[in-house]
Design a protein around this motif. Structure first.
Motif, PDB file in Angstrom:
ATOM      1  N   TYR A   1      -9.641   7.098  -1.123  1.00 35.59           N
ATOM      2  CA  TYR A   1      -9.583   5.996  -0.168  1.00 35.59           C
ATOM      3  C   TYR A   1      -9.685   6.575   1.255  1.00 35.59           C
ATOM      4  O   TYR A   1     -10.537   7.414   1.502  1.00 35.59           O
ATOM      5  CB  TYR A   1      -8.296   5.192  -0.366  1.00 35.59           C
TER       6      TYR A   1
ATOM      7  N   LEU B   1       4.646   2.627   2.590  1.00 34.45           N
ATOM      8  CA  LEU B   1       3.884   2.524   1.347  1.00 34.45           C
ATOM      9  C   LEU B   1       2.905   1.357   1.397  1.00 34.45           C
ATOM     10  O   LEU B   1       1.726   1.499   1.045  1.00 34.45           O
ATOM     11  CB  LEU B   1       4.840   2.365   0.165  1.00 34.45           C
TER      12      LEU B   1
ATOM     13  N   LYS C   1      -1.183   1.856   1.593  1.00 33.90           N
ATOM     14  CA  LYS C   1      -1.969   1.361   0.458  1.00 33.90           C
ATOM     15  C   LYS C   1      -2.978   0.295   0.875  1.00 33.90           C
ATOM     16  O   LYS C   1      -3.910   0.001   0.124  1.00 33.90           O
ATOM     17  CB  LYS C   1      -1.045   0.839  -0.639  1.00 33.90           C
TER      18      LYS C   1
ATOM     19  N   ARG D   1      -6.198   9.819   0.801  1.00 31.59           N
ATOM     20  CA  ARG D   1      -5.426   9.090  -0.210  1.00 31.59           C
ATOM     21  C   ARG D   1      -6.222   9.002  -1.507  1.00 31.59           C
ATOM     22  O   ARG D   1      -7.423   8.711  -1.489  1.00 31.59           O
ATOM     23  CB  ARG D   1      -5.063   7.687   0.273  1.00 31.59           C
TER      24      ARG D   1
ATOM     25  N   ASP E   1      -6.012   7.816  -5.886  1.00 28.57           N
ATOM     26  CA  ASP E   1      -5.444   6.799  -6.761  1.00 28.57           C
ATOM     27  C   ASP E   1      -4.157   7.304  -7.410  1.00 28.57           C
ATOM     28  O   ASP E   1      -4.118   8.411  -7.963  1.00 28.57           O
ATOM     29  CB  ASP E   1      -6.465   6.438  -7.845  1.00 28.57           C
TER      30      ASP E   1
ATOM     31  N   ASP F   1       7.500   3.066  -6.879  1.00 31.91           N
ATOM     32  CA  ASP F   1       6.434   2.796  -5.913  1.00 31.91           C
ATOM     33  C   ASP F   1       5.982   4.143  -5.379  1.00 31.91           C
ATOM     34  O   ASP F   1       6.803   5.062  -5.210  1.00 31.91           O
ATOM     35  CB  ASP F   1       6.934   1.906  -4.773  1.00 31.91           C
ATOM     36  N   CYS F   2       4.700   4.279  -5.105  1.00 30.23           N
ATOM     37  CA  CYS F   2       4.217   5.614  -4.752  1.00 30.23           C
ATOM     38  C   CYS F   2       2.871   5.538  -4.046  1.00 30.23           C
ATOM     39  O   CYS F   2       2.177   4.519  -4.057  1.00 30.23           O
ATOM     40  CB  CYS F   2       4.088   6.478  -6.003  1.00 30.23           C
ATOM     41  N   VAL F   3       2.518   6.648  -3.433  1.00 26.96           N
ATOM     42  CA  VAL F   3       1.206   6.846  -2.839  1.00 26.96           C
ATOM     43  C   VAL F   3       0.930   8.344  -2.906  1.00 26.96           C
ATOM     44  O   VAL F   3       1.856   9.163  -2.825  1.00 26.96           O
ATOM     45  CB  VAL F   3       1.165   6.310  -1.390  1.00 26.96           C
TER      46      VAL F   3
END
Length: 559
Positions: free
Chosen positions: A138, A432, A436, A498, A500, A509-511
């Protein structure tokens, strides 16, 4: 291995840790505060964490913070291991008894840890699988930062020891600190100053005489920032400037605040003002990376009854004219033609309507903007779909959150809440969500405030990631918010992409990011009240499982 031998081994390891260790890593000096724990820094002590190193391609490092008291605790493990790694939560230290040896005190701590581990086994554990696919990419990250306001400058100038200021600077901008690379400063004054001010305040100073010399307030601030660069070792500090208000004589109401706009006859003067300020900073050793079209333009149009601090109103129509006919050409035809121009610098509810109306007024005026700047204050009410609509309308723009703090709402306590983990969680969720949805950068508000949430000349007090003890001026406290931001900034350098990262359920929850050195950094957030087993599955590396405590944030690093 028997339980007694295990406890003895743990005590020995604790003893070794107490005697030696990496020079750059200094643990948090924990202090119980009003609603949790803070870390205390003084002139001769402040916590730091050397960035973890990996010895081979199977190793991972995990940095952990928790509501219970972990602050950047580091553990290591390996992909391909069938056993579950466990991040042990913070254990309250056993009160020291007189005449006890160092070894006996460490043994007491080891026993307390052993009992804590046993009690955790009986609690509820949730399970989640995190799949990281580094081939699906991303946005590229620009970085993270904080703001150096007049309030910050005032507090730092009152520290009794210069070493305390150095610790503040390094805590945010050094590699062993949060690794920040961005900074926001006001062009002239802002509400977090001791009073309203601007350059060229003299009536009808259309030639902007005097803007070739720093105002005395900027003399101190510029000196502080140059010292920050020196002691932190930051190689490329990116500074973003924004003006709260023009001098009153340029405005329709001849006041610092209220329902006041820029008089049309001064549109070019105000553009020249920005260019002169950029050159002034450059001449004094602070190159400017970016400027915006002005702080919160709607304050001087719709919110003049609530906003008592410096402000100047713009509509999207008038700002389009000023940008397209004055500021844009002035900057692009100058020696600073490559400076980044950000638009809006206001709340999410103005997106994307603001930019559509700008282009309607002056077709393609938004083309002058390299980026779109957002303040986070109403994000919980106005959904992220507005961001998606904006990026669809104006793709390829740099997206930055340029101001965030807590305590601005009527239902929030408008002051620091020392030790608040809930406020750290609010930051984590916001980071987050915005990342995202495509954001490239985040700049927080004041890096430090006093115990009341100021100084602020209109008492618009809020919280901050670091709070100064102004009773002594000899220490400051790192809030949980500080560490929450650090879980994103510390191991996600500029240029990280970033990738996936999809959890199998809502327990996580995450990145995740692919760094320039080809390592993966992932931020993991367990907001639940139960321990969670996270099985990390990487598309190239394999998998491992780690058990993390309730109410915890982690940054995972692996090759």
């Amino acid at each position: 291995m028997s339980a007694s031998k295990g406890v003895l081994l743990l005590a020995v390891l604790l003893l070794i840790a107490a005697i030696g260790g990496r020079g750059e890593t200094v643990p948090c000096k924990v202090k119980d505060a009003e609603q949790g724990k803070v870390c205390v820094c003084t002139a001769d002590y402040c916590d730091y964490l050397e960035n973890p190193t990996l010895t081979d391609d199977t190793e991972f490092a995990l940095i952990s913070s928790s509501k219970q008291g972990l602050r950047f605790a580091t553990s290591h493990g390996h992909f391909g291991t069938e056993d579950t790694y466990t991040v042990q939560d913070y254990v309250e230290p056993v009160p020291e008894a007189k005449n006890k040896t160092i070894f006996s005190r460490l043994l007491d701590q080891a026993l307390a840890s052993a009992f804590t581990l046993e009690s955790r086994e009986s609690t509820i554990t949730r399970f989640v699988t995190l799949k990281v696919n580094r081939s699906k990419t991303y946005q590229t990250m620009t970085g993270f930062g904080g703001s150096y306001t007049g309030a910050v400058s005032y507090l730092v100038d009152n520290f009794k020891q210069p070493e305390l200021a150095d610790h503040l600077y390094k805590s945010f901008y050094a590699e062993e600190g949060l690794g920040f690379n961005l900074m926001r400063i006001s062009i002239g004054g802002c509400d977090f100053d001791l009073g309203a001010w601007a350059y060229a305040e003299e009536e009808d100073n259309t030639m902007l005489d005097g803007m070739d010399e720093l105002d005395e307030r900027d003399v101190m601030r510029v000196g502080h920032i140059k010292r920050l660069v020196e002691v932190s070792g930051i190689k490329n500090l990116r500074i973003k400037g924004a003006a709260w208000s023009a001098p009153p004589w340029m405005k329709t109401n001849n006041r610092w605040t209220g329902f006041g706009r820029l008089q049309k006859q001064y549109y070019q003067t105000w553009a020249d003002y920005h260019l002169k300020w950029v050159k002034l900073m450059e001449d004094n050793g602070l190159p400017i990376w970016a400027i915006s079209t002005g702080n919160e333009p709607l304050n001087g149009i719709f919110f003049m009854y609530f906003v008592k601090f410096m402000s100047m109103g713009w509509t999207p129509q008038t700002q389009a004219i000023w940008l397209n006919d004055h500021l844009g050409p002035t900057i692009r035809n100058s020696e600073f033609k490559d400076i980044i121009l950000f638009g809006n610098d206001d709340q999410r509810y103005s997106f994307p309507h603001w930019f559509k109306m700008m282009n309607y007024t002056r077709p393609n005026s938004v083309d002058y903007l390299d980026g779109l700047s957002l303040h986070w204050y109403w994000d919980e009410i106005f959904g992220s779909s507005l961001i998606d609509e904006t990026t669809e309308y104006a793709p390829d723009k740099l997206l930055i959150v340029s101001e965030s703090c807590i305590g601005d709402k009527p239902w929030q306590r408008s002051a620091p809440v020392l030790g608040s983990w809930e406020r750290a969680e609010k930051y984590t969720r916001a980071f987050l969500e915005n990342i995202k949805h495509g954001f490239h950068a985040w700049i927080d508000w004041n890096i430090i405030l006093d115990e009341e949430g100021g100084p602020n000349y209109v008492d618009n007090t809020v919280d901050a990631p670091v709070i100064a003890n102004t009773t002594t001026n000899e220490e400051f406290y790192k809030q949980p918010m500080f560490y929450a931001m650090g879980h994103f900034s510390k191991l996600v350098p500029e240029g990280s992409i970033r990738v996936d990262a999809v959890p199998s359920n809502v327990n996580l929850d995450c990145v995740a990011f692919l760094r320039p050195d080809k390592k993966i950094a992932a931020v993991l957030f367990n907001s639940g009240r139960a321990d969670t087993n996270i099985t990390v599955v990487d598309s190239e590396r394999g998998q491992f499982t780690v058990n993390v405590p309730a109410k915890s944030i982690h940054t995972l690093l692996y090759s």
